[in-house]
Enzyme design. Structure first.
Site, PDB file in Angstrom:
ATOM      1  N   THR A 187       0.845  -1.190   0.000  1.00 46.27           N
ATOM      2  CA  THR A 187       0.000   0.000   0.000  1.00 46.27           C
ATOM      3  C   THR A 187       0.887   1.249   0.000  1.00 46.27           C
ATOM      4  O   THR A 187       1.995   1.216   0.521  1.00 46.27           O
ATOM      5  CB  THR A 187      -0.857  -0.053   1.283  1.00 46.27           C
ATOM      6  N   ARG A 215     -14.784  -6.310   0.289  1.00 42.51           N
ATOM      7  CA  ARG A 215     -14.069  -6.002   1.548  1.00 42.51           C
ATOM      8  C   ARG A 215     -13.507  -4.573   1.493  1.00 42.51           C
ATOM      9  O   ARG A 215     -12.903  -4.158   0.523  1.00 42.51           O
ATOM     10  CB  ARG A 215     -12.932  -7.000   1.740  1.00 42.51           C
ATOM     11  N   GLY A 238      -0.553  -1.832   6.762  1.00 39.15           N
ATOM     12  CA  GLY A 238      -0.485  -3.085   7.508  1.00 39.15           C
ATOM     13  C   GLY A 238      -1.807  -3.808   7.388  1.00 39.15           C
ATOM     14  O   GLY A 238      -2.534  -3.618   6.410  1.00 39.15           O
TER      15      GLY A 238
HETATM   16  N1  ASP Z   1      -3.785  -1.696   4.974  1.00 38.11           N
HETATM   17  C1  ASP Z   1      -4.044  -2.326   3.696  1.00 38.11           C
HETATM   18  C2  ASP Z   1      -5.346  -3.103   3.784  1.00 38.11           C
HETATM   19  O1  ASP Z   1      -5.557  -3.808   4.733  1.00 38.11           O
HETATM   20  C3  ASP Z   1      -2.933  -3.233   3.255  1.00 38.11           C
HETATM   21  C4  ASP Z   1      -1.533  -2.666   3.323  1.00 38.11           C
HETATM   22  O2  ASP Z   1      -1.279  -1.735   4.058  1.00 38.11           O
HETATM   23  O3  ASP Z   1      -0.654  -3.168   2.596  1.00 38.11           O
HETATM   24  O4  ASP Z   1      -6.125  -3.013   2.878  1.00 38.11           O
END
Ligand code: ASP
Length: 316
Positions: A187, A215, A238
């Site tokens: 992300t 989701r 995260g």
């Molecule tokens: N926080 C993002 C999610 O759960 C994933 C990520 O940070 O890589 O969609």
């Protein structure tokens, strides 16, 4: 007091053995985006423009889990989401469930500026994108061979995963070499403040590999993955479900506002309170402080401040 900027390309279980061919292009992309953001701040562009500009560039890179590099849902489709927020006005915009919009972050900004609402999702967000004339492409454009492979791996292991999860148990490194084990992407987010204390935050993502259709993660949720107020601007990364439960981004701002903590103290406190291995964040304060804590193995990150400090890192 001075400008500062921080950006991230995702936090997670990034193995220390990450090979140079996987590490170097991501570091180069972070460096390029940092330079872009610094130049924009030096040119006195508003922080809101700066974070949008930087996140667009990160979305256009196939090395990160946003825009072009977005990971796939359990049906093999892409559902991108993004959020942008202005600190002083606390105006914000968010989008979810995008499958054709090239730069989700710019659509989030249009939701903020052109609608009476904050958050649009799925068909309504796609229709709004067409109405606004933002760049769209066939949904297949976002489906990269690497992400098809990642989805296969996640399905085989019957799990929903952050994109840099370690090799699946029982598999040799060779079996995972081109997929989950060493294909770390993540992300993306950017936070910035100018010399007058104007703050902005932006985050964009494809979410989690093998996520259910529909989701929604933390990224577009104000106060969870993204938040800015007159004290600070925060972008988190995260495991989305953990970040939502802990309202990470808002908690950093609240600790500063209600408890008088410094940015660094507030961010460290929040990251310590989230289960280990689950989250990282980047944040800047109105006075130009910058911090990038994480409780995962690593976080792709970069920052710079007006007094000449700059850093690009992955691990501790
Ligand atoms: N926080 C993002 C999610 O759960 C994933 C990520 O940070 O890589 O969609």
């Amino acid at each position: 007091m001075g400008w500062s900027i921080a950006l991230h390309g995702g936090a997670g279980d990034i193995p220390l053995t990450l090979p140079p061919e996987r590490r170097l292009p991501r570091e180069a992309a972070l460096r390029h985006c940092l330079e872009l953001g610094v130049a924009a701040l030096k040119a006195h562009r508003p922080p809101l423009d700066v974070v949008e500009l930087v996140v667009r560039e990160l979305e256009n890179s196939p090395y990160f889990n946003a825009g072009r590099g977005s990971v796939l849902t359990t049906n093999g489709t892409v559902e991108m989401e993004a959020c942008i927020m202005d600190g002083n006005t606390q105006k914000c915009g968010a989008v979810s469930g995008l499958s054709t919009v090239v730069n989700a972050i710019s659509l989030a900004r249009l939701v903020m500026e052109k609608t009476p609402h904050i958050y649009l999702g799925f068909d309504g967000a796609e229709a709004f994108a067409r109405e606004q004339g933002v760049e769209t492409v066939d949904a297949r454009h976002f489906i990269t061979p690497e992400n098809i492979e990642r989805l296969k791996q996640a399905k085989k292991a019957n799990r929903v995963q952050i994109d840099y999860t370690q090799p699946i148990k029982g598999q040799t490194p060779q079996e995972t070499s081109s997929t989950t084990g060493d294909s770390q992407i993540g992300t993306v987010g950017c936070v910035a403040v100018d010399g007058n204390g104007n703050l902005a935050a932006a985050t964009s993502t494809g979410g989690l590999v093998n996520k259910m259709v529909g989701r929604i993660g933390d990224t577009p949720i104000i106060g969870a993955g993204t938040y800015a107020n007159p004290f600070c601007a925060v972008s988190a990364t995260g495991k989305g479900e953990s970040i939502i439960r802990a309202t990470i981004a808002r908690d950093v701002a609240a600790l500063m506002e209600y408890k008088g903590l410094s940015l660094k103290e507030a961010a460290a406190y929040v990251i310590e309170s989230v289960p280990k291995g689950n989250a990282g964040l980047i944040a800047v304060s109105a006075t130009g402080e910058v911090t990038m804590p994480f409780n995962t193995t690593g976080m792709f990150r970069a920052c710079a401040t007006e007094d000449g400090y700059s850093e690009i890192g992955i691990w501790n």
